[in-house]
Structure formats: structure tokens, C-alpha cells
Design an enzyme around this catalytic site. Structure first.
Site, PDB file in Angstrom:
ATOM      1  CB  ILE A  23      -0.790  -0.012   1.344  1.00  0.00           C
ATOM      2  CG1 ILE A  23      -1.752  -1.281   1.501  1.00  0.00           C
ATOM      3  CG2 ILE A  23      -1.829   1.259   1.264  1.00  0.00           C
ATOM      4  CD1 ILE A  23      -2.261  -1.566   2.829  1.00  0.00           C
TER       5      ILE A  23
ATOM      6  CE1 TYR B 125     -12.418 -12.358  10.775  1.00  0.00           C
ATOM      7  CE2 TYR B 125     -13.490 -13.267  12.586  1.00  0.00           C
ATOM      8  CZ  TYR B 125     -13.220 -12.059  12.012  1.00  0.00           C
ATOM      9  OH  TYR B 125     -13.587 -11.093  12.441  1.00  0.00           O
TER      10      TYR B 125
END
Ligand code: UDP
Length: 311
Positions: A61, A145
């Protein structure tokens, strides 16, 4: 402040964005891969203070403007969604956390991780305090998760110790409200949609497993209270009003005046038997507690779902 929110167009991310725009002179950079987020969730936000970036957190990013604060909320979060996107979920919690921590380090920004009550797994103590280390199956069907979020906490703590980044972690317990995905298989949306359509209500197992449901405004108020505090620590945010799934179904049937009948289906593997936050730490340190009772929160959610179904 310039604030980056990964998962910014998701359910909680979009509510958080709304409040951050009201609260101050903030400019928001909402990053989302739109896997479970929805651009419609942020369509109403003030355009000149919101920059939407379609991007997956597992990829590096770069933000050109200086970022002051990073919220890492991006992840599939419902059992159905993370089962459908297992590798993306694993990478959002692991590589995505490293990428966003790296960005916070580079920008000298504060960092806020959205963790989850799932880090407690199928808890052996109740209510769950922040000190409890959990009971998690490391390679079970929820592990992409649970374990990714546990790694995310480990990564956040390690970057904080190693690079002196200021970090905060919130463990979010079952949150519901407008802008949830209607088809992501969670119990609140499943049961309301079934009740409104007079379809059978699907109870997994015998419905004696418990959850504690927090209305999204309360959860977001807790997140903001932590953001604004000087506590660089881990906090449970949720509503301790614990109930069984069967009890939840009768409240939903009453509020929707539905004629639906209950049917029983297999309990998914590793489905936690109980979940109830101990929120003493948040109450004492953040001066926060939930305010919306279940019936009021469900009524707001039912009204919103009715409108969505009529579209
Ligand atoms: N559940 C259910 N019927 C449904 C959907 C979920 O009985 O149609 C149960 C599920 O087995 C779990 C609880 O409701 O025990 C909460 O499930 P959810 O997917 O909302 O979130 P979880 O807390 O398990 O992450």
C-alpha cells in the site's frame, strides 16, 4: 487528521467513517477490495473529504499524502464469508496487517487494529476478559479467521515494541445493524430475512449456544472512545447481554410478527458454545458502555432490512 481505514466501505468501516467525518476536520482514505464491502455503504459520505481506493491489503500500500492514523478493519468477518474466501481472509489478517503496520511505521501514524472475540475461540471461561488467552483450534475450519486475527494481534504488539508505534487493539463482539450484508449467513440477518419472508427459521444445533449482540452505534462509539483515549492497549467492545440463539429467534419472531417455524440444522464445526464480553476494562478506562437495548437495535435493523428487501 488524515485517516486511512482499510475495510472502509464494509459494515463497521462505513459507520466509523460517517462518525469520523462528523467529529472533526478529518479527511478519510477508505481502502477496500469490495470483496464483502460495498461502495453503496459510503455513497452518502461527503465527497471532498473522502478518497476511495479500491485495493487489496495483501498487496503493498502506498499513500502519497501524509497519514496520521491507520485503522485496519479489512477482512471477511462472517463464517460464511471467510469460508468462501479462506485464503483472502488469511492474507488480510496476516500480510494485510504487516502491510498496514509498515505503512503506519513509514508515516509515523497511530495504528488501530480491529480484532475479534474469535481470538477467544470456544472459550472455557465466561465472561471473557482481555486477559484470557482463548481456546482456539489452530487448524480448524475457522482458523483462517481466528488465527489470522491472533497473528494480527501478535504483529501489532511486536511492531509496537520494536518500532515504538502507538497501537490499539479492539476485540469486537457480534455486532449487528443497518448495512450488514443480507446474504453473509450471520444469525441476525438470516433470521430477520427468514422471519420477514415467513420462511423457516434456521437454528444451527439445538440453539442453546450463546452470543452477545451489540448494536453497531454502540460498537462504533466504543471504537471512537478507544481512538480518542490515551490507552495503547487491548479492549473488548461488545454488549454483555448474553442470550441463546433460540432466545434471539423468539425476539425476532415477536418484533417481525412472523409466522415462521423453527427448523434445526447441523451445528457448524468449532461453532463456539458461548460468548460474552467482560467490558469492565472499557467501562473504567474509556468511560464507554453500550446504550442500545436488543429490541431497539433489532427494530432499527428490521426497518432497514425491510427497505432493502423492497428494493
Ligand atoms: N446460527 C444459526 N442460524 C443461522 C445462522 C447462524 O443458528 O441461520 C448460529 C451459529 O451457528 C452461531 C450463532 O448463530 O452459533 C452466531 O452465528 P454468526 O454466523 O452470526 O456468527 P459467529 O458468532 O458464529 O461468528
Amino acid at each position: 487528521m488524515n485517516i486511512l481505514i482499510t475495510g472502509g466501505s464494509g459494515f463497521i468501516g462505513s459507520h466509523l467513517s460517517e462518525k469520523l467525518l462528523i467529529n472533526g476536520e478529518n479527511k478519510l482514505f477508505l481502502l477496500d477490495n469490495l470483496l464483502t464491502g460495498n461502495i453503496n455503504n459510503i455513497a452518502h459520505l461527503e465527497k471532498d473529504r473522502v478518497i476511495f481506493i479500491e485495493h487489496d491489503v495483501q498487496d503493498h500500500i502506498e499513500i502519497d499524502e501524509k497519514i496520521d492514523f491507520v485503522f485496519h478493519f479489512a477482512s471477511a468477518a462472517s463464517p460464511v464469508a471467510y469460508t468462501e474466501h479462506p485464503v483472502n481472509t488469511l492474507k488480510a489478517g496476516s500480510i494485510g496487517t504487516i502491510n498496514t503496520l509498515g505503512l503506519a511505521k513509514k508515516h509515523n501514524a497511530e495504528y488501530f487494529l480491529a480484532s475479534t472475540s474469535e481470538v477467544y475461540g470456544d472459550p472455557l471461561i465466561t465472561p471473557q476478559t482481555e486477559e484470557y488467552w482463548g481456546n482456539v483450534n489452530p487448524n480448524g475450519e475457522r482458523s483462517m479467521y481466528d488465527e489470522a486475527k491472533r497473528f494480527a494481534e501478535a504483529a501489532t504488539a511486536t511492531y509496537a515494541r520494536t518500532y515504538n508505534i502507538k497501537t490499539k487493539i479492539v476485540r469486537i463482539f457480534n455486532t449487528y445493524g443497518p448495512r450488514m450484508q443480507l446474504n453473509d449467513g450471520r444469525v441476525v440477518t438470516n433470521l430477520i430475512v427468514q422471519a420477514l419472508n415467513n420462511e423457516d427459521i434456521t437454528i444451527y444445533g439445538d440453539g442453546s449456544q450463546t452470543r452477545s449482540f451489540s448494536y453497531v452505534d454502540d460498537t462504533v462509539a466504543g471504537i471512537l472512545a478507544l481512538m480518542e483515549s490515551d490507552k495503547y492497549d487491548v479492549f473488548n467492545i461488545g454488549n454483555p447481554n448474553e442470550m441463546s440463539i433460540k432466545e434471539l429467534s423468539s425476539v425476532i419472531l415477536k418484533l417481525t410478527e412472523s409466522k415462521s417455524k423453527l427448523i434445526y440444522k447441523d451445528l457448524p464445526n468449532d461453532d463456539p458454545k458461548q460468548r460474552k464480553p467482560d467490558i469492565t476494562k472499557a467501562k473504567e478506562n474509556l468511560n464507554w458502555e453500550p446504550k442500545v437495548d436488543l429490541e431497539s437495535g433489532l427494530t432499527l435493523t428490521i426497518d432497514w432490512i425491510k427497505k432493502e428487501l423492497a428494493k
